[in-house]
Design a protein around this motif. Structure first.
Motif, short mmCIF file in Angstrom:
data_model
loop_
_atom_site.label_atom_id
_atom_site.label_comp_id
_atom_site.label_asym_id
_atom_site.label_seq_id
_atom_site.Cartn_x
_atom_site.Cartn_y
_atom_site.Cartn_z
N LEU A 1 0.85 -1.19 0.00
CA LEU A 1 0.00 0.00 0.00
C LEU A 1 0.88 1.23 0.00
CD1 LEU A 1 -2.75 -0.83 2.62
CD2 LEU A 1 -3.06 -0.49 0.19
N LYS A 2 0.52 2.21 -0.81
CA LYS A 2 1.31 3.43 -0.88
C LYS A 2 0.37 4.62 -0.96
CE LYS A 2 4.21 5.38 -4.33
NZ LYS A 2 5.14 5.11 -5.42
N TYR A 3 0.56 5.58 -0.08
CA TYR A 3 -0.26 6.78 -0.09
C TYR A 3 0.63 7.98 -0.40
CZ TYR A 3 -3.20 10.63 1.41
OH TYR A 3 -3.91 11.79 1.44
N HIS B 1 0.47 11.86 -0.26
CA HIS B 1 -0.31 12.96 0.28
C HIS B 1 -0.41 14.12 -0.71
CE1 HIS B 1 -2.11 15.53 3.25
NE2 HIS B 1 -1.19 16.45 3.02
N ASN C 1 -3.55 10.28 -3.54
CA ASN C 1 -3.77 8.97 -4.15
C ASN C 1 -3.34 7.85 -3.21
OD1 ASN C 1 -4.77 9.87 -6.57
ND2 ASN C 1 -2.77 9.92 -7.56
N LEU C 2 -4.16 6.80 -3.19
CA LEU C 2 -3.81 5.57 -2.49
C LEU C 2 -3.66 4.49 -3.55
CD1 LEU C 2 -3.45 4.05 0.20
CD2 LEU C 2 -5.88 3.55 0.12
N CYS C 3 -2.56 3.79 -3.50
CA CYS C 3 -2.24 2.78 -4.50
C CYS C 3 -2.04 1.44 -3.79
CB CYS C 3 -0.97 3.18 -5.24
SG CYS C 3 -0.42 1.98 -6.43
N ARG D 1 -5.30 2.19 -8.31
CA ARG D 1 -5.04 3.51 -7.75
C ARG D 1 -6.37 4.25 -7.59
NH1 ARG D 1 0.18 6.10 -8.73
NH2 ARG D 1 0.42 4.22 -9.94
N ASP E 1 -8.38 7.91 -5.58
CA ASP E 1 -8.31 9.12 -4.78
C ASP E 1 -9.61 9.32 -3.99
OD1 ASP E 1 -9.99 9.72 -6.85
OD2 ASP E 1 -8.96 11.55 -7.45
N VAL F 1 -10.98 3.34 0.65
CA VAL F 1 -10.08 2.90 1.71
C VAL F 1 -10.69 1.72 2.47
CG1 VAL F 1 -8.92 3.58 3.85
CG2 VAL F 1 -9.00 5.16 1.92
#
Length: 110
Positions: free
Chosen positions: A53-55, A57, A61-63, A76, A78, A83
């Motif tokens: 998981l990669k956010y 800021h 975007n949360l990937c 991906r 937004d 979530v």
């Protein structure tokens, strides 16, 4: 690296990727390839499914990336409501990884 636009497609593909070989989760000495210095004894474990998981800021975007070092699936978003979907999916995968019974039956019940 396929970027999925639909959440349902991504979850199906990620589940299929894991269920293709769920027992390949650790290192077995006979299967690893040598890596590093010539003649070195370092070993690399065989591919296992990982979830990252990669956010970001700055973009909002949360990937989520699911990979086994051969195939890589990426979703991906937004949207804040996604979530909760990602959290539920990750907990389903964790239950699959620790379950002793049939792994496909556990995903069908959720």
């Amino acid at each position: 690296m396929p970027h999925y636009q639909a959440w349902e497609e991504f979850t199906r593909a990620a589940e299929k990727l894991y269920l293709a070989d769920p027992m390949k989760v650790g290192w077995e000495p006979g299967q690893a390839e040598p890596r590093g210095r010539a003649g070195g004894t370092e070993r690399v474990p065989p591919p296992a499914v990982r979830v990252v998981l990669k956010y970001r800021h700055c973009d909002g975007n949360l990937c989520i990336k699911v990979t086994d070092d051969v195939a890589c699936l990426l979703y991906r978003t937004d949207q804040a409501q996604d979530v909760k979907k990602i959290e539920k999916f990750q907990s389903q995968l964790m239950r699959l990884m620790v379950a002793k019974e049939s792994r496909s039956a556990a995903m069908e019940t959720d």
